[in-house]
Design a protein around this motif. Sequence first.
Motif, PDB file in Angstrom:
ATOM      1  N   ILE A   9       0.843  -1.202   0.000  1.00  0.00           N
ATOM      2  CA  ILE A   9       0.000   0.000   0.000  1.00  0.00           C
ATOM      3  C   ILE A   9       0.874   1.247   0.000  1.00  0.00           C
ATOM      4  O   ILE A   9       0.597   2.225  -0.714  1.00  0.00           O
ATOM      5  CB  ILE A   9      -0.949  -0.022   1.211  1.00  0.00           C
ATOM      6  N   LYS A  73      -8.513   6.371  -5.234  1.00  0.00           N
ATOM      7  CA  LYS A  73      -7.293   6.155  -4.454  1.00  0.00           C
ATOM      8  C   LYS A  73      -6.450   5.001  -4.997  1.00  0.00           C
ATOM      9  O   LYS A  73      -6.952   4.137  -5.738  1.00  0.00           O
ATOM     10  CB  LYS A  73      -7.654   5.904  -2.995  1.00  0.00           C
ATOM     11  N   GLY A  75      -4.651   1.596  -5.696  1.00  0.00           N
ATOM     12  CA  GLY A  75      -5.159   0.245  -5.510  1.00  0.00           C
ATOM     13  C   GLY A  75      -6.557   0.035  -6.053  1.00  0.00           C
ATOM     14  O   GLY A  75      -7.049  -1.095  -6.082  1.00  0.00           O
ATOM     15  N   THR A  76      -7.196   1.113  -6.515  1.00  0.00           N
ATOM     16  CA  THR A  76      -8.521   0.978  -7.119  1.00  0.00           C
ATOM     17  C   THR A  76      -8.417   0.190  -8.411  1.00  0.00           C
ATOM     18  O   THR A  76      -7.487   0.380  -9.198  1.00  0.00           O
ATOM     19  CB  THR A  76      -9.148   2.363  -7.396  1.00  0.00           C
ATOM     20  N   GLN A 147     -13.471  -1.387  -7.086  1.00  0.00           N
ATOM     21  CA  GLN A 147     -13.106  -2.046  -5.840  1.00  0.00           C
ATOM     22  C   GLN A 147     -11.600  -1.953  -5.622  1.00  0.00           C
ATOM     23  O   GLN A 147     -10.866  -1.424  -6.455  1.00  0.00           O
ATOM     24  CB  GLN A 147     -13.582  -3.501  -5.853  1.00  0.00           C
ATOM     25  N   SER A 148     -11.111  -2.470  -4.501  1.00  0.00           N
ATOM     26  CA  SER A 148      -9.702  -2.349  -4.150  1.00  0.00           C
ATOM     27  C   SER A 148      -8.943  -3.641  -4.408  1.00  0.00           C
ATOM     28  O   SER A 148      -9.395  -4.726  -4.025  1.00  0.00           O
ATOM     29  CB  SER A 148      -9.548  -1.969  -2.674  1.00  0.00           C
ATOM     30  N   THR A 151      -8.208  -5.329  -0.940  1.00  0.00           N
ATOM     31  CA  THR A 151      -9.207  -5.869  -0.008  1.00  0.00           C
ATOM     32  C   THR A 151     -10.356  -6.630  -0.655  1.00  0.00           C
ATOM     33  O   THR A 151     -11.126  -7.281   0.055  1.00  0.00           O
ATOM     34  CB  THR A 151      -9.816  -4.728   0.830  1.00  0.00           C
ATOM     35  N   SER A 152     -10.500  -6.573  -1.969  1.00  0.00           N
ATOM     36  CA  SER A 152     -11.627  -7.252  -2.610  1.00  0.00           C
ATOM     37  C   SER A 152     -11.313  -8.733  -2.811  1.00  0.00           C
ATOM     38  O   SER A 152     -10.213  -9.204  -2.503  1.00  0.00           O
ATOM     39  CB  SER A 152     -11.945  -6.601  -3.959  1.00  0.00           C
ATOM     40  N   HIS A 155      -7.446  -9.768  -5.445  1.00  0.00           N
ATOM     41  CA  HIS A 155      -6.464  -9.048  -4.637  1.00  0.00           C
ATOM     42  C   HIS A 155      -5.046  -9.555  -4.895  1.00  0.00           C
ATOM     43  O   HIS A 155      -4.847 -10.653  -5.413  1.00  0.00           O
ATOM     44  CB  HIS A 155      -6.795  -9.201  -3.142  1.00  0.00           C
TER      45      HIS A 155
END
Length: 213
Positions: A9, A73, A75-76, A147-148, A151-152, A155
């Motif tokens: 991250i 943001k 990581g999207t 989504q990320s 975390t989705s 990943h």
Amino acid sequence: MVKKMNEAIEIFNTQPTEEVAKYLIGMYLEHDTPQGKIGGYIVDCEAYLGPDDLAAHSFGMRRTPRVRAMYEKPGTIYLYTMHTHLILNMITQPEGMPQGVMIRGLEPAAGIEQMILNRKGREGAELANGPGKLVAALGITPDFYGQSIFTSKLHILPERKRVPKEILALPRIGIPNKGIWTEKPLRFAVKGNPYISQQKKSQIENDWGWQHG
């Protein structure tokens, strides 16, 4: 695991997009599906440096509904359709700076039988040696848009990252007539890996380009 993810991250939040692209080479990408976990190692990707990059969807800070995720943001997940194929991208800069990395090649590692089913029987390098192919193999659907990747159910797993012996820096594929942006070395790939796009068999190495140990 948490430390490695926090490092990932941090890299997405602080490093230039080209460096994030290099960091993603060897990264494990996993999709947690109803049929089980399927995934593999990223071996080929391309950096897009909008708003200055003539080849980027966000060139000139273009804002359309399609590119909304590019302004979100780091990581999207940004997905778009090209020639009927869904293409996977990850946003790599702080919110409001629309840059990202397109994932072009994946070395399958888990759930390979399901990948083959998803690819309607295609096997070997053809399974995931292109951006549309790997999306189909992993069963990625449009609902992941926005989504990320941290975390989705789709990943990255930094703790499973592999180290390539050498990362190639090449011009991106399919970027004609974009001036200096056509030839800029913004594509990164594992040298000698069979799952990179347009790889010649004579260039494939026995260890597929990975360091051991």
